[in-house]
Design an enzyme around this catalytic site. Sequence first.
Site, PDB file in Angstrom:
ATOM      1  N   ASN A  56       0.853  -1.190   0.000  1.00  0.00           N
ATOM      2  CA  ASN A  56       0.000   0.000   0.000  1.00  0.00           C
ATOM      3  C   ASN A  56       0.894   1.248   0.000  1.00  0.00           C
ATOM      4  O   ASN A  56       1.740   1.419   0.887  1.00  0.00           O
ATOM      5  CB  ASN A  56      -0.906  -0.034   1.240  1.00  0.00           C
ATOM      6  N   HIS A  83       0.893   6.113   2.138  1.00  0.00           N
ATOM      7  CA  HIS A  83       1.629   7.025   3.018  1.00  0.00           C
ATOM      8  C   HIS A  83       2.932   7.550   2.407  1.00  0.00           C
ATOM      9  O   HIS A  83       3.571   8.422   2.976  1.00  0.00           O
ATOM     10  CB  HIS A  83       1.783   6.398   4.406  1.00  0.00           C
ATOM     11  N   HIS A 122      -5.459   3.819  -1.754  1.00  0.00           N
ATOM     12  CA  HIS A 122      -6.790   4.204  -1.278  1.00  0.00           C
ATOM     13  C   HIS A 122      -7.056   5.644  -1.688  1.00  0.00           C
ATOM     14  O   HIS A 122      -6.391   6.560  -1.206  1.00  0.00           O
ATOM     15  CB  HIS A 122      -6.793   4.043   0.256  1.00  0.00           C
ATOM     16  N   ARG A 142      -9.040   8.349  -0.929  1.00  0.00           N
ATOM     17  CA  ARG A 142     -10.027   8.824   0.056  1.00  0.00           C
ATOM     18  C   ARG A 142     -10.837   9.977  -0.526  1.00  0.00           C
ATOM     19  O   ARG A 142     -10.335  10.740  -1.350  1.00  0.00           O
ATOM     20  CB  ARG A 142      -9.316   9.276   1.330  1.00  0.00           C
ATOM     21  N   ARG A 171      -6.640  12.933   1.117  1.00  0.00           N
ATOM     22  CA  ARG A 171      -5.561  13.301   2.045  1.00  0.00           C
ATOM     23  C   ARG A 171      -4.214  12.685   1.659  1.00  0.00           C
ATOM     24  O   ARG A 171      -3.181  13.144   2.104  1.00  0.00           O
ATOM     25  CB  ARG A 171      -5.941  12.932   3.480  1.00  0.00           C
ATOM     26  N   HIS A 172      -4.241  11.602   0.885  1.00  0.00           N
ATOM     27  CA  HIS A 172      -2.948  11.068   0.415  1.00  0.00           C
ATOM     28  C   HIS A 172      -2.964  10.848  -1.105  1.00  0.00           C
ATOM     29  O   HIS A 172      -2.515  11.699  -1.852  1.00  0.00           O
ATOM     30  CB  HIS A 172      -2.455   9.859   1.224  1.00  0.00           C
ATOM     31  N   GLU A 225      -8.614   0.936  -3.310  1.00  0.00           N
ATOM     32  CA  GLU A 225      -9.542   0.972  -2.180  1.00  0.00           C
ATOM     33  C   GLU A 225     -10.363   2.263  -2.286  1.00  0.00           C
ATOM     34  O   GLU A 225      -9.796   3.342  -2.486  1.00  0.00           O
ATOM     35  CB  GLU A 225      -8.776   0.977  -0.860  1.00  0.00           C
ATOM     36  N   THR A 231      -8.748   3.926   8.758  1.00  0.00           N
ATOM     37  CA  THR A 231      -9.988   3.146   8.622  1.00  0.00           C
ATOM     38  C   THR A 231     -10.271   2.381   9.911  1.00  0.00           C
ATOM     39  O   THR A 231      -9.527   1.472  10.273  1.00  0.00           O
ATOM     40  CB  THR A 231      -9.850   2.179   7.423  1.00  0.00           C
ATOM     41  N   GLU A 290     -11.563  -8.783   2.432  1.00  0.00           N
ATOM     42  CA  GLU A 290     -10.313  -8.477   3.139  1.00  0.00           C
ATOM     43  C   GLU A 290     -10.684  -8.280   4.600  1.00  0.00           C
ATOM     44  O   GLU A 290     -11.488  -7.403   4.938  1.00  0.00           O
ATOM     45  CB  GLU A 290      -9.647  -7.216   2.568  1.00  0.00           C
ATOM     46  N   HIS A 303      -4.268  -4.285   7.554  1.00  0.00           N
ATOM     47  CA  HIS A 303      -4.383  -3.067   8.352  1.00  0.00           C
ATOM     48  C   HIS A 303      -3.571  -3.193   9.646  1.00  0.00           C
ATOM     49  O   HIS A 303      -3.806  -4.098  10.441  1.00  0.00           O
ATOM     50  CB  HIS A 303      -5.830  -2.679   8.707  1.00  0.00           C
TER      51      HIS A 303
HETATM   52  C1  LIG Z   1      -8.546   0.500   4.074  1.00  0.00           C
HETATM   53  C2  LIG Z   1      -7.231   0.508   4.677  1.00  0.00           C
HETATM   54  O1  LIG Z   1      -7.005  -0.149   5.652  1.00  0.00           O
HETATM   55  C3  LIG Z   1      -6.128   1.280   4.084  1.00  0.00           C
HETATM   56  O2  LIG Z   1      -6.587   2.142   3.104  1.00  0.00           O
HETATM   57  C4  LIG Z   1      -5.395   2.047   5.057  1.00  0.00           C
HETATM   58  O3  LIG Z   1      -6.347   2.472   5.947  1.00  0.00           O
HETATM   59  C5  LIG Z   1      -4.676   3.232   4.386  1.00  0.00           C
HETATM   60  O4  LIG Z   1      -4.404   4.258   5.146  1.00  0.00           O
HETATM   61  P1  LIG Z   1      -5.381   5.323   5.884  1.00  0.00           P
HETATM   62  O5  LIG Z   1      -6.488   4.609   6.556  1.00  0.00           O
HETATM   63  O6  LIG Z   1      -4.433   5.917   6.829  1.00  0.00           O
HETATM   64  O7  LIG Z   1      -5.913   6.272   4.860  1.00  0.00           O
HETATM   65  N1  LIG Z   2      -6.186  -2.578   3.520  1.00  0.00           N
HETATM   66  C1  LIG Z   2      -5.103  -2.393   4.414  1.00  0.00           C
HETATM   67  C2  LIG Z   2      -3.998  -1.699   3.761  1.00  0.00           C
HETATM   68  O1  LIG Z   2      -4.004  -1.517   2.563  1.00  0.00           O
HETATM   69  C3  LIG Z   2      -2.796  -1.263   4.513  1.00  0.00           C
HETATM   70  O2  LIG Z   2      -3.060  -0.776   5.767  1.00  0.00           O
HETATM   71  P1  LIG Z   2      -1.839  -0.246   6.671  1.00  0.00           P
HETATM   72  O3  LIG Z   2      -0.747  -1.287   6.599  1.00  0.00           O
HETATM   73  O4  LIG Z   2      -1.363   1.048   6.039  1.00  0.00           O
HETATM   74  O5  LIG Z   2      -2.414  -0.099   8.024  1.00  0.00           O
END
Ligand SMILES: CC(=O)[C@@H](O)[C@H](O)COP(=O)(O)O
Ligand SMILES: NCC(=O)COP(=O)(O)O
Length: 250
Positions: A10, A13, A46, A48, A52-53, A73, A104, A154, A193
């Site tokens: 992912n 960040h 993701h 959003r 924000r990212h 996502e 999330t 998931e 997550h």
């Molecule tokens: C759905 C999920 O778990 C991910 O998208 C993760 O949450 C990404 O980071 P943020 O929730 O911090 O946006």
């Molecule tokens: N769906 C979870 C994800 O993509 C990553 O979550 P995290 O490792 O950033 O908490």
Amino acid sequence: MIQTIDLGVNIDHIATLRNVRGVSYPDPIRAALEAEEAGADLITLHLREDRRHIKDEDLFAIRPLLKTRMNLECAITTEMLEIACRVQPQDVCLVPEKRTEVTTEGGLDVLGKFNEVKLALKILGEAGIKVSLFIDPDRGVIQACHDLGVKIVELHTGAYANASGSKQVAELQRIKIAAAFAHEMGIKVNAGHGLHEGNVWEIAQILPIRELNIGHALVAEAVFKGWKIAIQDMKALMQAARNQPSGSLA
Ligand SMILES: CC(=O)[C@@H](O)[C@H](O)COP(=O)(O)O
Ligand SMILES: NCC(=O)COP(=O)(O)O
């Protein structure tokens, strides 16, 4: 036969770091391509609603460059479904969103939003996109997914990741039971997550789980040992755990 487990990297960040300064680096495109070189099986991001990212232009820039697959996502909104149909990722994971949350907080309310989920599955399915639902490890929710014809879920591992001691053991057990139940129902099981090098082992040992999506901890580790090494280490750790499966629900 040794069973493999996929790592979805992912890159949200990476974009958080970029956006905090309003500059163009670190570049999520570079992060995605280097993640693939390091062994990522897919790239997760993701979009959003508050951007924000990850931003819309990131999706469109990254999509044609990926050699693996994109797992987008997003929340169930008309805007997001429309964007997903234009970007055409291989996978979409439908997630709940709250504007004020730091991250999330829980899984989708599949029962409460049954008709919305059903419509989203239809729209994305007709666009040729595979859809998963980001859910809490809960039997009732999995049953509702099955009733909707959902093929992939998931499991949200946040509660497990945030717990310690006997609470963490209980959360792990919930995930094991949910994964076994979903698998029995013919549903592919992913998880993610809050996973990091210190807590991923027990999750990667759960055989019905086929893919883990990990982001924040990889970015954090990358500060100290580099992005590609962080990904390679995580993949190796996940596969080592997979080679020693927990085997039972006990
Ligand atoms: C759905 C999920 O778990 C991910 O998208 C993760 O949450 C990404 O980071 P943020 O929730 O911090 O946006
Ligand atoms: N769906 C979870 C994800 O993509 C990553 O979550 P995290 O490792 O950033 O908490």
